[in-house]
Design a protein around this motif. Structure first.
Motif, PDB file in Angstrom:
ATOM      1  N   VAL A  25      38.536  46.549  33.188  1.00 18.20           N
ATOM      2  CA  VAL A  25      39.947  46.812  33.471  1.00 18.20           C
ATOM      3  C   VAL A  25      40.330  48.112  32.784  1.00 18.20           C
ATOM      4  O   VAL A  25      40.087  48.274  31.583  1.00 18.20           O
ATOM      5  CB  VAL A  25      40.854  45.673  32.975  1.00 18.20           C
ATOM      6  N   GLU A  77      39.624  36.645  42.785  1.00 17.58           N
ATOM      7  CA  GLU A  77      39.086  35.359  42.352  1.00 17.58           C
ATOM      8  C   GLU A  77      38.292  34.669  43.453  1.00 17.58           C
ATOM      9  O   GLU A  77      37.285  34.009  43.176  1.00 17.58           O
ATOM     10  CB  GLU A  77      40.232  34.485  41.838  1.00 17.58           C
ATOM     11  N   ARG A  86      45.126  39.429  42.953  1.00 19.60           N
ATOM     12  CA  ARG A  86      44.426  38.435  42.139  1.00 19.60           C
ATOM     13  C   ARG A  86      43.726  37.342  42.948  1.00 19.60           C
ATOM     14  O   ARG A  86      42.550  37.042  42.685  1.00 19.60           O
ATOM     15  CB  ARG A  86      45.402  37.820  41.135  1.00 19.60           C
ATOM     16  N   ARG A  90      47.710  42.802  31.616  1.00 17.69           N
ATOM     17  CA  ARG A  90      46.496  42.232  32.201  1.00 17.69           C
ATOM     18  C   ARG A  90      45.204  42.936  31.778  1.00 17.69           C
ATOM     19  O   ARG A  90      44.171  42.756  32.421  1.00 17.69           O
ATOM     20  CB  ARG A  90      46.604  42.259  33.731  1.00 17.69           C
ATOM     21  N   LYS A  91      45.227  43.673  30.699  1.00 17.44           N
ATOM     22  CA  LYS A  91      44.022  44.395  30.275  1.00 17.44           C
ATOM     23  C   LYS A  91      42.898  43.464  29.844  1.00 17.44           C
ATOM     24  O   LYS A  91      41.727  43.857  29.808  1.00 17.44           O
ATOM     25  CB  LYS A  91      44.362  45.374  29.156  1.00 17.44           C
ATOM     26  N   ASP A  92      43.225  42.217  29.535  1.00  8.92           N
ATOM     27  CA  ASP A  92      42.205  41.236  29.138  1.00  8.92           C
ATOM     28  C   ASP A  92      41.912  40.231  30.251  1.00  8.92           C
ATOM     29  O   ASP A  92      41.335  39.162  29.990  1.00  8.92           O
ATOM     30  CB  ASP A  92      42.653  40.494  27.871  1.00  8.92           C
ATOM     31  N   TYR A  93      42.296  40.550  31.460  1.00  7.67           N
ATOM     32  CA  TYR A  93      42.081  39.647  32.595  1.00  7.67           C
ATOM     33  C   TYR A  93      40.587  39.369  32.782  1.00  7.67           C
ATOM     34  O   TYR A  93      39.776  40.283  32.968  1.00  7.67           O
ATOM     35  CB  TYR A  93      42.667  40.278  33.855  1.00  7.67           C
ATOM     36  N   LYS A  94      40.213  38.099  32.735  1.00  5.76           N
ATOM     37  CA  LYS A  94      38.803  37.702  32.772  1.00  5.76           C
ATOM     38  C   LYS A  94      38.215  37.708  34.180  1.00  5.76           C
ATOM     39  O   LYS A  94      37.002  37.591  34.346  1.00  5.76           O
ATOM     40  CB  LYS A  94      38.638  36.305  32.152  1.00  5.76           C
ATOM     41  N   PHE A 109      49.144  43.528  41.213  1.00  2.67           N
ATOM     42  CA  PHE A 109      48.039  42.752  40.651  1.00  2.67           C
ATOM     43  C   PHE A 109      48.099  41.306  41.128  1.00  2.67           C
ATOM     44  O   PHE A 109      47.076  40.713  41.498  1.00  2.67           O
ATOM     45  CB  PHE A 109      48.082  42.786  39.124  1.00  2.67           C
ATOM     46  N   GLU A 110      49.306  40.722  41.122  1.00  3.93           N
ATOM     47  CA  GLU A 110      49.445  39.338  41.563  1.00  3.93           C
ATOM     48  C   GLU A 110      49.057  39.180  43.029  1.00  3.93           C
ATOM     49  O   GLU A 110      48.574  38.129  43.433  1.00  3.93           O
ATOM     50  CB  GLU A 110      50.878  38.857  41.328  1.00  3.93           C
TER      51      GLU A 110
END
Length: 404
Positions: free
Chosen positions: A99, A66, A62, A90-94, A58-59
């Motif tokens: 997700v 973005e 990311r 990261r389930k709430d990653y905006k 994910f990192e």
């Protein structure tokens, strides 16, 4: 054969979910994915799909998500995970519109998933090569990109017995690989749609550095004293550096273990013979009078490295080292254990002398004694480590430019 293995794995996961809470979360999440997508997918939108196995991938993805959001807001982003250790964090990653977990790669799951989402392109991060998803995406004419991937000649794709499974690589529209060796290996099996762009993690650690938190407790603990930061450490790592710093009270020691269970924290404290405080149980005033600070919570390590002069990144005496770039970006020498050969960023640090590999306590002692006797050497090697990060940034923009 692949599908047989997948179904056997599916049965194994179902059974394991009865006894393991982490597997249970993954099993439940995968089963609920289609329902969630049917509720959340906008049928009029164009979705770009990113898949990351876990938090590390994910990192890497990311900065690309973005940057895409910034340059092409007309797309919506779907982010999927395979592992609960990635999804739960990261389930709430905006940065993504949706997700969720990725259902296991059966033919039925793949068809249902892609029929529901209908992505216009898909990005898979590093090692993710799902046979059924890739073939159905190819059949649907959806571009598939593999980002920050790295290949080695002993992988199944390049062995005589892996030719059938290796066909999955021919479904990829383009590979954005980390090094030239990977490009040459792909060429050896007839794949030339690849480009050496490096690793998007280098872009990500610059973002993390620029967004670093001010930590009053850590600042007070450090004061004007030399400080050694051990990040993502495991037991074998701790046995080495704790032994050394028990004998060198003139340096401050910060330990941010990979596992922060109470049992492990107590094990660490039992090995120390220095005045020790825990981050969540201390104050700046108390920390200023301590010699060792144990970080007993998550989410601070990348900022804590800012307070160090020398770093140690754990995992090298186990399955593999953790993220050395988070330390190197702060311009300091980085120690790590011998299991680092499959990590390109570690190899670059070693080649430049900004990274220091150790295989025993005696190795560590010799190298640390050398650094302690020469502040100029610490600065020199630290500057080299920082330059390695700076010189390998830019992969994100290269991917964006090639795909749009």
């Amino acid at each position: 054969m692949y599908n047989i293995v997948i179904y056997l794995y599916l049965i194994g996961v179902a059974i394991a979910s009865l006894f393991n809470e982490k597997v249970k979360k993954m099993w439940r999440g995968e089963r609920q994915t289609i329902k969630l997508l049917r509720e959340q997918v906008d049928p009029t939108a164009k979705y770009v799909w990113f898949h990351a196995a876990s938090l590390g991938e994910f990192e890497q993805g990311r900065p690309l998500m973005e940057r895409l959001r910034e340059l092409h807001p007309e797309y919506k982003i779907l982010l999927t995970f395979f592992s609960p250790s990635g999804y739960e964090v990261r389930k709430d990653y905006k940065g993504a519109d949706i997700v969720c977990y990725l259902p296991l790669d059966t033919i039925r799951n793949s068809r249902r998933f892609l029929r529901t989402v209908r992505p216009v392109m898909a990005f898979f991060i590093k090692y993710e090569f799902w046979y059924n998803y890739f073939h159905i995406l190819q059949h649907r004419g959806v571009p598939v990109y593999s980002v920050s991937c790295i290949f080695r000649k002993n992988q199944i794709f390049f062995r005589w017995y892996g030719k059938q499974y290796g066909k999955v690589l021919h479904c990829v529209t383009k590979f954005f690989v980390q090094n030239e060796e990977s490009r040459q290996l792909l060429h050896s099996i007839g794949i030339d749609a690849s480009e050496v762009v490096g690793d998007t993690r280098f872009d990500r650690v610059l973002q993390i550095r620029d967004a670093a938190k001010q930590l009053p407790i850590v600042e007070a603990f450090r004061g004007n004293r030399k400080t050694f930061v051990a990040g993502s450490s495991w037991g074998p790592d701790e046995d080495i550096f704790i032994r050394y710093f028990n004998e060198h009270p003139d340096w401050q020691l910060i330990i941010a273990p990979h596992v922060i269970s109470e049992e492990h924290l107590q094990q660490i404290m039992s090995k120390l013979n220095r005045k020790t405080v825990r981050y969540t149980q201390t104050s700046p005033e108390e920390a200023a009078n301590a010699q060792c600070l144990i970080i007993d919570c998550f989410g601070l390590l990348s900022s804590i490295y800012n307070y160090g002069d020398v770093a140690y990144v754990g995992g090298g005496f186990g399955v593999g080292i953790h993220n050395v770039l988070e330390a190197a970006v702060w311009n300091m020498p980085v120690f790590f254990g011998p299991n680092n050969k499959h990590f390109q960023e570690a190899q670059w640090l070693l080649q430049s002398k900004g990274g220091i590999e150790i295989s025993s306590y005696d190795d560590f002692k010799a190298q640390m004694d050398c650094l302690m006797s020469s502040p100029e050497l610490i600065k020199k090697l630290g500057d080299v480590a920082g330059r390695v990060v700076e010189e390998h940034t830019g992969a994100t923009q290269k991917v964006i430019d090639a795909c749009w």
